[in-house]
Design an enzyme around this catalytic site. Sequence first.
Site, PDB file in Angstrom:
ATOM      1  N   ILE A 256      -5.779  -0.239  -6.826  1.00  0.00           N
ATOM      2  CA  ILE A 256      -6.831   0.542  -7.499  1.00  0.00           C
ATOM      3  C   ILE A 256      -6.378   0.919  -8.909  1.00  0.00           C
ATOM      4  O   ILE A 256      -7.139   0.775  -9.872  1.00  0.00           O
ATOM      5  CB  ILE A 256      -7.190   1.800  -6.662  1.00  0.00           C
ATOM      6  CG1 ILE A 256      -7.860   1.369  -5.358  1.00  0.00           C
ATOM      7  CG2 ILE A 256      -8.075   2.762  -7.453  1.00  0.00           C
ATOM      8  CD1 ILE A 256      -7.982   2.471  -4.320  1.00  0.00           C
TER       9      ILE A 256
ATOM     10  N   ARG B 292      -4.618  -0.658 -10.806  1.00  0.00           N
ATOM     11  CA  ARG B 292      -4.628  -1.842 -11.675  1.00  0.00           C
ATOM     12  C   ARG B 292      -6.003  -2.491 -11.730  1.00  0.00           C
ATOM     13  O   ARG B 292      -6.150  -3.651 -12.122  1.00  0.00           O
ATOM     14  CB  ARG B 292      -3.577  -2.851 -11.167  1.00  0.00           C
ATOM     15  CG  ARG B 292      -2.164  -2.381 -11.492  1.00  0.00           C
ATOM     16  CD  ARG B 292      -1.099  -2.974 -10.626  1.00  0.00           C
ATOM     17  NE  ARG B 292       0.213  -2.428 -10.978  1.00  0.00           N
ATOM     18  CZ  ARG B 292       0.638  -1.198 -10.599  1.00  0.00           C
ATOM     19  NH1 ARG B 292      -0.145  -0.433  -9.829  1.00  0.00           N
ATOM     20  NH2 ARG B 292       1.811  -0.749 -10.989  1.00  0.00           N
ATOM     21  N   HIS B 293      -7.026  -1.744 -11.305  1.00  0.00           N
ATOM     22  CA  HIS B 293      -8.424  -2.198 -11.366  1.00  0.00           C
ATOM     23  C   HIS B 293      -8.647  -3.492 -10.605  1.00  0.00           C
ATOM     24  O   HIS B 293      -9.436  -4.345 -11.012  1.00  0.00           O
ATOM     25  CB  HIS B 293      -8.880  -2.355 -12.834  1.00  0.00           C
ATOM     26  CG  HIS B 293      -8.580  -1.142 -13.655  1.00  0.00           C
ATOM     27  ND1 HIS B 293      -9.256   0.055 -13.485  1.00  0.00           N
ATOM     28  CD2 HIS B 293      -7.645  -0.912 -14.613  1.00  0.00           C
ATOM     29  CE1 HIS B 293      -8.752   0.956 -14.310  1.00  0.00           C
ATOM     30  NE2 HIS B 293      -7.763   0.407 -14.999  1.00  0.00           N
ATOM     31  N   MET B 294      -7.929  -3.643  -9.503  1.00  0.00           N
ATOM     32  CA  MET B 294      -8.132  -4.826  -8.652  1.00  0.00           C
ATOM     33  C   MET B 294      -9.079  -4.440  -7.510  1.00  0.00           C
ATOM     34  O   MET B 294      -9.080  -3.292  -7.062  1.00  0.00           O
ATOM     35  CB  MET B 294      -6.789  -5.294  -8.069  1.00  0.00           C
ATOM     36  CG  MET B 294      -5.834  -5.852  -9.124  1.00  0.00           C
ATOM     37  SD  MET B 294      -4.094  -5.640  -8.683  1.00  0.00           S
ATOM     38  CE  MET B 294      -3.954  -6.539  -7.173  1.00  0.00           C
TER      39      MET B 294
END
Length: 312
Positions: free
Chosen positions: A229, A231-233
């Site tokens: 989260i 790392r915006h994955m």
Amino acid sequence: MPRERVWFDCDPGHDDAAAILLALANPDRFDIVGFSTVCGNALLVNTTRNLNHLLSYVDHVVAIHAGASHPLIVSADPQSGAHGISGMDGFHFENESCPVDGDGIVALKDACLNNEEPLTIFALGPLTNIALLIRTYPQVISHIKQVVIMGGAIYGGNMLACSEFNLYGDPHAAKIVFDTADQMPIVLAPLEVCKAGATPLNRFDAFKSEGKLNQMLDGLFTFYCRYAIDRHMDRTPIFDMLTVAYALDPSRFKWMEHPIDIITEGEHTRGMSVVLQQVSNAKNVRVLHDCDGQWVNDTFFDSMHRLNAMLH
Ligand code: BDR
Ligand code: CA
């Protein structure tokens, strides 16, 4: 299908826990002969305690065996980023009911030699114990059905630019193990296949349902998913779990077979796994590079659902 005799050499680790639980949820397929721990995600005392917590929680109370407390040559370098300070943060465990003995390598040697059925070893951390096993007791090699390793990368890395955490953790051990590929079958699940089998984050909502196992898994994976989260994955690999998924059904995976060399040193290359794609010889390793990710995740969540019901 006959049950496969399997051994876990691990450094729990959220994804190590997932791999072990996937095997425990499939007792018709796996006869889990034993567990050894290694220094990796955390120091040995922590990985051993984490394994004890996990197995005690799911009422699988068996002896566990601590292995190597440090890599062969380099210093231990635990990383708290993905797994937290304990090595398996996110849930408060209470019991450590499994007896612990201090010689993981002897226990693994005995498991190899004390039965006619060859043993599959899931190697889910740095390869220190496996290297010590085959160097100290080479007579075990002919008793090993396969070593299924999570580690390495075909391209890139997650620890250094060119290396993955487990092989970075003990590059000299990794070199010994891959150099033995002409004597025992080795299957490698590198970062690429783990990414192909990555889990959409919303699937972890399943652990918010009732049940003793779900309660633990919700805590552990809420912590684990924070890494993705942040790392915006929108998905995360459950790296080690892929090894057990492979053993459940290899037909869901694609691979290539080549020797692997390990670079033991270098600022960007310590632990780099070089897949010698232009070479094919007796030292071939089965390198998994793709899988049916939908099947992997359906299998994992169905298995956790079953295990949760069994533990009620
Ligand atoms: C590997 O490193 C550890 O953090 C995980 O448990 C897995 O074995 C992934 O690179
Ligand atoms: Ca691991």
